[in-house]
Write a protein that holds these residues in place. Sequence first.
Motif, PDB file in Angstrom:
ATOM      1  N   GLY A 121       0.807  -1.215   0.000  1.00 37.36           N
ATOM      2  CA  GLY A 121       0.000   0.000   0.000  1.00 37.36           C
ATOM      3  C   GLY A 121       0.835   1.257   0.000  1.00 37.36           C
ATOM      4  O   GLY A 121       0.293   2.360   0.089  1.00 37.36           O
ATOM      5  N   ASP A 122       2.162   1.111  -0.108  1.00 42.33           N
ATOM      6  CA  ASP A 122       3.031   2.296  -0.155  1.00 42.33           C
ATOM      7  C   ASP A 122       2.865   3.014  -1.488  1.00 42.33           C
ATOM      8  O   ASP A 122       2.702   2.390  -2.536  1.00 42.33           O
ATOM      9  CB  ASP A 122       4.497   1.888   0.023  1.00 42.33           C
ATOM     10  CG  ASP A 122       4.753   1.256   1.388  1.00 42.33           C
ATOM     11  OD1 ASP A 122       4.042   1.637   2.334  1.00 42.33           O
ATOM     12  OD2 ASP A 122       5.628   0.385   1.491  1.00 42.33           O
ATOM     13  N   GLU A 270      -0.805 -16.033  -1.462  1.00 41.83           N
ATOM     14  CA  GLU A 270      -1.490 -15.080  -2.341  1.00 41.83           C
ATOM     15  C   GLU A 270      -2.626 -14.441  -1.559  1.00 41.83           C
ATOM     16  O   GLU A 270      -3.375 -15.137  -0.872  1.00 41.83           O
ATOM     17  CB  GLU A 270      -2.051 -15.773  -3.592  1.00 41.83           C
ATOM     18  CG  GLU A 270      -0.979 -16.355  -4.511  1.00 41.83           C
ATOM     19  CD  GLU A 270      -1.569 -17.156  -5.664  1.00 41.83           C
ATOM     20  OE1 GLU A 270      -2.825 -17.241  -5.738  1.00 41.83           O
ATOM     21  OE2 GLU A 270      -0.803 -17.684  -6.478  1.00 41.83           O
ATOM     22  N   ILE A 271      -2.742 -13.126  -1.648  1.00 45.41           N
ATOM     23  CA  ILE A 271      -3.817 -12.440  -0.938  1.00 45.41           C
ATOM     24  C   ILE A 271      -4.817 -11.899  -1.953  1.00 45.41           C
ATOM     25  O   ILE A 271      -4.490 -11.732  -3.132  1.00 45.41           O
ATOM     26  CB  ILE A 271      -3.273 -11.299  -0.044  1.00 45.41           C
ATOM     27  CG1 ILE A 271      -2.569 -10.226  -0.890  1.00 45.41           C
ATOM     28  CG2 ILE A 271      -2.329 -11.848   1.008  1.00 45.41           C
ATOM     29  CD1 ILE A 271      -2.093  -9.030  -0.087  1.00 45.41           C
ATOM     30  N   PRO A 272      -6.042 -11.623  -1.529  1.00 48.91           N
ATOM     31  CA  PRO A 272      -7.060 -11.150  -2.483  1.00 48.91           C
ATOM     32  C   PRO A 272      -6.673  -9.844  -3.157  1.00 48.91           C
ATOM     33  O   PRO A 272      -5.885  -9.047  -2.648  1.00 48.91           O
ATOM     34  CB  PRO A 272      -8.303 -10.982  -1.604  1.00 48.91           C
ATOM     35  CG  PRO A 272      -8.106 -11.925  -0.470  1.00 48.91           C
ATOM     36  CD  PRO A 272      -6.628 -11.901  -0.201  1.00 48.91           C
ATOM     37  N   ALA A 276      -4.437  -4.296   0.607  1.00 51.49           N
ATOM     38  CA  ALA A 276      -3.080  -3.885   0.985  1.00 51.49           C
ATOM     39  C   ALA A 276      -2.554  -4.814   2.075  1.00 51.49           C
ATOM     40  O   ALA A 276      -3.218  -5.013   3.089  1.00 51.49           O
ATOM     41  CB  ALA A 276      -3.086  -2.437   1.472  1.00 51.49           C
ATOM     42  N   LYS A 277      -1.374  -5.365   1.853  1.00 52.92           N
ATOM     43  CA  LYS A 277      -0.826  -6.361   2.779  1.00 52.92           C
ATOM     44  C   LYS A 277      -0.623  -5.786   4.174  1.00 52.92           C
ATOM     45  O   LYS A 277      -0.909  -6.444   5.179  1.00 52.92           O
ATOM     46  CB  LYS A 277       0.489  -6.917   2.224  1.00 52.92           C
ATOM     47  CG  LYS A 277       1.155  -7.959   3.124  1.00 52.92           C
ATOM     48  CD  LYS A 277       2.146  -8.797   2.357  1.00 52.92           C
ATOM     49  CE  LYS A 277       3.281  -7.988   1.798  1.00 52.92           C
ATOM     50  NZ  LYS A 277       4.204  -7.489   2.851  1.00 52.92           N
ATOM     51  N   SER A 278      -0.147  -4.555   4.264  1.00 55.68           N
ATOM     52  CA  SER A 278       0.103  -3.968   5.583  1.00 55.68           C
ATOM     53  C   SER A 278      -1.199  -3.802   6.378  1.00 55.68           C
ATOM     54  O   SER A 278      -1.256  -4.098   7.569  1.00 55.68           O
ATOM     55  CB  SER A 278       0.790  -2.613   5.419  1.00 55.68           C
ATOM     56  OG  SER A 278      -0.013  -1.736   4.638  1.00 55.68           O
ATOM     57  N   LYS A 279      -2.260  -3.357   5.699  1.00 56.41           N
ATOM     58  CA  LYS A 279      -3.548  -3.195   6.387  1.00 56.41           C
ATOM     59  C   LYS A 279      -4.142  -4.550   6.757  1.00 56.41           C
ATOM     60  O   LYS A 279      -4.814  -4.683   7.782  1.00 56.41           O
ATOM     61  CB  LYS A 279      -4.511  -2.404   5.512  1.00 56.41           C
ATOM     62  CG  LYS A 279      -4.100  -0.954   5.324  1.00 56.41           C
ATOM     63  CD  LYS A 279      -5.135  -0.162   4.541  1.00 56.41           C
ATOM     64  CE  LYS A 279      -4.716   1.296   4.410  1.00 56.41           C
ATOM     65  NZ  LYS A 279      -5.692   2.089   3.623  1.00 56.41           N
ATOM     66  N   ILE A 307       4.723 -13.159  -1.681  1.00 57.85           N
ATOM     67  CA  ILE A 307       3.900 -13.037  -0.480  1.00 57.85           C
ATOM     68  C   ILE A 307       4.134 -14.260   0.409  1.00 57.85           C
ATOM     69  O   ILE A 307       4.085 -15.397  -0.057  1.00 57.85           O
ATOM     70  CB  ILE A 307       2.404 -12.944  -0.842  1.00 57.85           C
ATOM     71  CG1 ILE A 307       2.142 -11.712  -1.697  1.00 57.85           C
ATOM     72  CG2 ILE A 307       1.556 -12.903   0.430  1.00 57.85           C
ATOM     73  CD1 ILE A 307       2.293 -10.414  -0.983  1.00 57.85           C
ATOM     74  N   ARG A 308       4.393 -14.001   1.690  1.00 55.65           N
ATOM     75  CA  ARG A 308       4.534 -15.093   2.652  1.00 55.65           C
ATOM     76  C   ARG A 308       4.114 -14.576   4.027  1.00 55.65           C
ATOM     77  O   ARG A 308       4.908 -13.984   4.758  1.00 55.65           O
ATOM     78  CB  ARG A 308       5.965 -15.634   2.690  1.00 55.65           C
ATOM     79  CG  ARG A 308       6.138 -16.820   3.648  1.00 55.65           C
ATOM     80  CD  ARG A 308       7.554 -17.365   3.618  1.00 55.65           C
ATOM     81  NE  ARG A 308       7.803 -18.281   4.712  1.00 55.65           N
ATOM     82  CZ  ARG A 308       7.509 -19.585   4.696  1.00 55.65           C
ATOM     83  NH1 ARG A 308       6.949 -20.109   3.629  1.00 55.65           N
ATOM     84  NH2 ARG A 308       7.779 -20.356   5.741  1.00 55.65           N
ATOM     85  N   LEU A 309       2.847 -14.786   4.342  1.00 49.93           N
ATOM     86  CA  LEU A 309       2.304 -14.414   5.648  1.00 49.93           C
ATOM     87  C   LEU A 309       2.156 -15.679   6.481  1.00 49.93           C
ATOM     88  O   LEU A 309       1.639 -16.693   5.995  1.00 49.93           O
ATOM     89  CB  LEU A 309       0.947 -13.722   5.515  1.00 49.93           C
ATOM     90  CG  LEU A 309       0.915 -12.391   4.769  1.00 49.93           C
ATOM     91  CD1 LEU A 309      -0.492 -11.822   4.802  1.00 49.93           C
ATOM     92  CD2 LEU A 309       1.891 -11.408   5.372  1.00 49.93           C
TER      93      LEU A 309
END
Length: 751
Positions: A121-122, A270-272, A276-279, A307-309
């Motif tokens: 999200g930067d 993988e995120i939707p 934003a990954k940070s949010k 991506i690796r959460l």
Amino acid sequence: MTEIDDDTSPDQPRSTTEPLRRALGSRYLQYALSTIMHRALPDARDGLKPVHRRILFAMRELKLASNGRFRKSSKISGDVMGNYHPHGDTAIYDAMARLAQDFNVRYPLVDGQGNFGNIDGDNPAASRYTEARLTAAAEALLEGLNEDAVDFRDNYDGTLQEPVVLPAAFPNLLANGSSGIAVGMATNIPPHNIDELVAASLHLIKTPDARDETLLNYVPGPDFPTGGIIVEPKENILKAYETGRGSFRLRCKWEVEDLGRGTWQIVITEIPYQVAKSKLIEKIAEIIQLKKVPLLADVRDESADDIRLILEPRSKNVDPEMLMGMMFRNSDLEIRFSLNMNVLIDGVTPKVCSLKEVLRAFLDHRRDVLQRRSRYRLAQIDKRLEVLEGYIIAFLNLDRVIQIIRTEDDPKAVMLAEDWGGGVFLNDNQVEAILNMRLRSLRRLEEMELRKERDDLRAEREGLVELLGSDDLQWARISDELKEVRKQFGKKTELGARRTQFAEATEIEDVPLEMMIDREPITVVCSKMGWVRAMKGHLALDTALKFKDGDEGRFVFHAETTDRLLVLGTNGRFYTISAANLPGGRGMGEPLRLMVDLPNEAEIVDMFIHKPGRKLLIASSAGDGFIAPEDDIVAQTRSGKQVLNVKDDVRAKICKPVDGDHVAVVGENRKVLVFAIEELPEMSRGKGVRLQKYKDGGLSDATTFTLANGLAWKDPAGRTRTETDLGEWIGKRATAGRMAPRGFPRDNTFT
């Protein structure tokens, strides 16, 4: 009324009047149309809004080819603003930067060099620090601009020309999607896979009356740049594409990673889309803090370029599917992406289109482009053939041509008047070409090359004339062009491989709490002032416990971490608390009012463990009550659930489990009444019915019992006394009752 100055005649200015409503209406309509057509809605033909179209055209004018050099983004946005788009440079740069973000655009149209933002999200770096050029996909959209493929119009100040629409070699509207909010309408189109769109277009060319259901065999659904898994049922996807409106459930992609010794963690790769990954991480951290998913212990971000959460469970005994199901419900690991295919047909008419209508608009545009390019090429061939005929005549009469040029003062006029044999004359264009011919071209070999070029152009001309006269040949050519696009951007390429997968949703709407939490014994302690805590293990209920100064114990009972606790307030609302969420027993606990929205003026009436299927006798201080199924009073939110309606000075007072066939009530006037439980209604919410009639005072206590076993209470000495002969107190509900039996407690309670 409003007055309008008409200064068309400077010498005689005049003014007209019209109703303010009409004046505002006409001007707002102009604004609305401008927003719809020139800002918010994309064109169905090339899938672009004016700002994006102008950015790509300006970059083309700067010759920023995909295999060429980069230029500063500030130069690009400056040229766009100065030449075509008279708006703020920040807005232009933001639009250009988005076209370069591979996590936002499925097929990027701008190749960015530098910091163009990230999936966290930067924001991108300032335009003076970044550089850009076109991509191959953007060049495919621009191909044919030099061949009169589309109409051009004046720019905002009339000094330059800009394209009305781009030729668009592939259906960019669906390939990259679009979103925008206009006046009274909006659009939101997800990105799709070019290979699948081309396959659907080829099928539509062969079968113009194809059904949307058939097209779904080629385009099963969106293909988001960030991947993910679509779990929307196929019938819902079909309905969305048929109507142009709908939504898609999109989940993250995850897997269980074995850590050895029975431990594991969940890895999200993988995120939707547009999350934003940070949010997302902040939201998950909040879920952990509020214990919405009790078993989730921690979240970590181990992402690099990929991506690796990491989701770390609190216990290794939980089912990963259940844990992820809870995460889907409580976070943006699952989103619903809405579809609203509201686009401009032919760049003019806004319309919500189906998948077939959008593809049809693209194909009709490609046919128009093909015809225009073919006619343009035909005109170029005719012009070249005219010159070639002149060259050939010159070579056949080379000595005479040289003589005229060397000896005549006005060779052009002489050559125009000359009969070159058989009544053949040269025209103005041919003479100009001959006079401008280089001396090096006056060789014998050149004549052979000219004749070969002429024959080739004649053959090409015949092909173009045949093409323009045949619909079948035109659609065949369009099919060939689409197949070339498929080779360049299809599934066999790294960019074209499908990223979003499909799966059936595993629903966990009602997950038993015990499946998410380790079952451990606890002792629940709640003080008179409402401070609650959970002591580990089952302590003796008469254990001495510490409380704050001026406070004392009120509720102490054994429970387990998987239990849900019900709390009734004097305001008649029931609140539900998970036992696993209670604070530990080392300190004094926490105020119950911090866990649920219990008003300051309300007190706690009762606290107990929820037992599914049980029924409760609920009554107010005014003596009204009813039977409530316990399953219906469980609340899902902090605000609780209103069950007993009370007002003014009336308070909720009694909450007892139903156990027996009769109800016994005692008023503050010490009168006791016994009646059959069937006389009380069963309901989920309300004021209830009158239990006992009072001249003054109100209800003191109520209980349920089995008549055959008698009514029990404790006498002043603490001994349990049972009265079996209750004929004197049995009556109808809402009667006054009789004075309590001898030995009945002075506090007018049954326990």
